[in-house]
Structure formats: C-alpha cells, structure tokens
Design a protein around this motif. Structure first.
Motif, mmCIF file in Angstrom:
data_model
loop_
_atom_site.group_PDB
_atom_site.id
_atom_site.type_symbol
_atom_site.label_atom_id
_atom_site.label_comp_id
_atom_site.label_asym_id
_atom_site.label_seq_id
_atom_site.Cartn_x
_atom_site.Cartn_y
_atom_site.Cartn_z
ATOM 1 N N HIS A 128 -2.258 -7.642 -7.167
ATOM 2 C CA HIS A 128 -1.285 -9.083 -7.084
ATOM 3 C C HIS A 128 -1.140 -9.422 -5.410
ATOM 4 C CE1 HIS A 128 0.663 -9.436 -10.852
ATOM 5 N NE2 HIS A 128 -0.546 -9.794 -10.971
ATOM 6 N N ASP A 129 -0.927 -8.131 -4.561
ATOM 7 C CA ASP A 129 -0.933 -8.093 -3.152
ATOM 8 C C ASP A 129 -1.977 -8.633 -2.682
ATOM 9 O OD1 ASP A 129 0.998 -7.861 -0.863
ATOM 10 O OD2 ASP A 129 0.046 -6.050 -0.524
ATOM 11 N N ARG A 130 -2.999 -8.434 -3.103
ATOM 12 C CA ARG A 130 -4.363 -9.048 -2.613
ATOM 13 C C ARG A 130 -4.857 -10.190 -3.079
ATOM 14 N NH1 ARG A 130 -6.804 -7.993 0.923
ATOM 15 N NH2 ARG A 130 -8.979 -8.020 0.175
ATOM 16 N N ASP A 131 -3.966 -11.051 -3.716
ATOM 17 C CA ASP A 131 -4.247 -12.282 -4.271
ATOM 18 C C ASP A 131 -5.137 -12.161 -5.526
ATOM 19 O OD1 ASP A 131 -3.244 -14.616 -4.780
ATOM 20 O OD2 ASP A 131 -4.291 -15.695 -3.113
ATOM 21 N N ARG A 190 0.890 -1.197 -0.115
ATOM 22 C CA ARG A 190 0.196 0.176 -0.033
ATOM 23 C C ARG A 190 0.823 1.334 0.059
ATOM 24 N NH1 ARG A 190 -4.116 -1.164 4.725
ATOM 25 N NH2 ARG A 190 -2.074 -2.024 5.615
ATOM 26 N N ARG A 191 2.139 1.181 0.677
ATOM 27 C CA ARG A 191 2.881 2.242 0.819
ATOM 28 C C ARG A 191 3.366 2.809 -0.563
ATOM 29 N NH1 ARG A 191 7.991 2.521 4.650
ATOM 30 N NH2 ARG A 191 6.529 1.698 6.088
ATOM 31 N N ASP A 229 5.756 -11.824 0.409
ATOM 32 C CA ASP A 229 4.897 -10.962 1.124
ATOM 33 C C ASP A 229 6.117 -9.732 0.992
ATOM 34 O OD1 ASP A 229 3.485 -9.121 2.407
ATOM 35 O OD2 ASP A 229 2.832 -10.474 3.872
ATOM 36 N N PRO A 230 5.731 -8.595 0.244
ATOM 37 C CA PRO A 230 6.699 -7.309 0.489
ATOM 38 C C PRO A 230 6.676 -6.482 1.781
ATOM 39 C CG PRO A 230 4.586 -6.848 -0.894
ATOM 40 C CD PRO A 230 4.548 -8.141 -0.480
ATOM 41 N N ARG A 231 5.540 -6.663 2.494
ATOM 42 C CA ARG A 231 5.825 -6.160 3.822
ATOM 43 C C ARG A 231 6.812 -6.673 4.716
ATOM 44 N NH1 ARG A 231 -0.160 -6.883 5.735
ATOM 45 N NH2 ARG A 231 0.383 -8.874 4.948
ATOM 46 N N TYR A 232 7.182 -7.878 4.660
ATOM 47 C CA TYR A 232 8.222 -8.429 5.415
ATOM 48 C C TYR A 232 9.770 -8.509 4.731
ATOM 49 C CZ TYR A 232 4.067 -9.810 7.923
ATOM 50 O OH TYR A 232 2.950 -9.522 8.630
ATOM 51 N N LEU A 253 -7.174 -1.894 1.288
ATOM 52 C CA LEU A 253 -7.036 -3.044 2.006
ATOM 53 C C LEU A 253 -5.607 -3.595 1.877
ATOM 54 C CD1 LEU A 253 -10.135 -5.037 1.448
ATOM 55 C CD2 LEU A 253 -9.656 -3.704 3.463
ATOM 56 N N GLY A 254 -5.138 -4.165 3.008
ATOM 57 C CA GLY A 254 -3.771 -4.803 3.208
ATOM 58 C C GLY A 254 -3.861 -5.845 2.285
#
Length: 157
Positions: A89-92, A20-21, A136-139, A124-125
């Motif tokens: 894609h991040d939301r699948d 999202r960022r 997962d790009p958040r990690y 949404l995340g």
C-alpha cells in the motif's frame, strides 16, 4: 524497539501503509528468532553435518528450539501477511499483488524474476504524500504508538 512490535499491534489491519522501517525491522526480528531457535536445535543434538538426523539422540534443548520456532511461526503468520500488504500500500499497490507474487512463485523460472521484482517493491520507498491507502507514514511522529493512533484517525475519516 516499538517498530519491531508494531505489526503485532496492527494484527488484522490490512488498511493503511507501513514504512520500510516497520517492515524490515519486523523481518529482522523474525530472522533473529529463527536463528536463536536453530542454535538451540543444534545445541540440543541436531548436527548440521548429519545426512539423516537421528531424533533419538536429541535432548530437551532441541525440542525447546522447535517449540520456539513453531510458536513464533504461529504468532507471526497473520502479522507477516498484513505488514506486507501495508508495505505494498505504501508503494500505491493493492494487497492483491501479494497473492499474485505468491502464485507466480510456483511457476519455474518466472519465479526468479517475480521474486526479484517483489523484493525491489519491498526495498523501494513509498509514495510521497497521501495515496489511496492513507497518509504518508514517513511524515508521522517517530513514536510507534502515536503512528498507530494517527493511522486509525486517518482511516476513520
């Protein structure tokens, strides 16, 4: 500041995921550029209160604002598409959903609901952990260059 320019570094990359960022900072940067161009056009003689603008009264500042807006539109056209696809894609979700939202946007009344659904999908995340589009790009590290390299490494596997 790296997050703003990451979509430009991943210009044609439709694979992988975007946080999202990354998406919202890129979008905010576009809003700032267009607001700057609009201010230049207003300063250059295009009044916001005119019913029919008279382009014979505008000066070079107006045309510089037009050039800034047009140049940014050309430069950011492809990255704006690819960052939305990676955000989906991040939301699948497949990137083809983007085309579906665009096509449904032409249908009166349904476009309002589809636009809200699309906005919610972007707000949404993402899914926790890896999905079919990558890790997962958040990690990943917060450094945008390291994140880009991690994506490339993960996509090569």
């Amino acid at each position: 500041m790296d997050w703003v320019f990451l979509p430009f570094q991943r210009y044609f990359e439709l694979s992988g995921r975007s946080t999202r960022r990354e998406y919202w900072l890129f979008t905010l940067f576009g809003v700032v550029v267009y607001a700057f161009a609009t201010v230049l056009m207003v300063i250059g003689g295009l009044g916001l209160d005119d019913d029919a603008p008279d382009y014979s009264r505008v000066d070079a500042t107006f045309w510089f604002g037009v050039a800034v807006a047009a140049l940014y539109a050309l430069i950011s056209f492809i990255p704006s598409i690819t960052v939305v696809v990676r955000r989906l894609h991040d939301r699948d979700l497949s990137g083809w959903w983007y085309l579906g939202f665009i096509l449904v946007g032409w249908v009166p009344l349904i476009n309002l609901v589809a636009g809200l659904v699309f906005l919610v999908q972007l707000l949404l995340g993402g899914n926790t952990g890896s999905n079919r589009f990558g890790p997962d790009p958040r990690y990943q590290p917060l450094d945008a260059a390291a994140t880009r390299q991690t994506y490339h490494d993960a996509m090569r596997r």
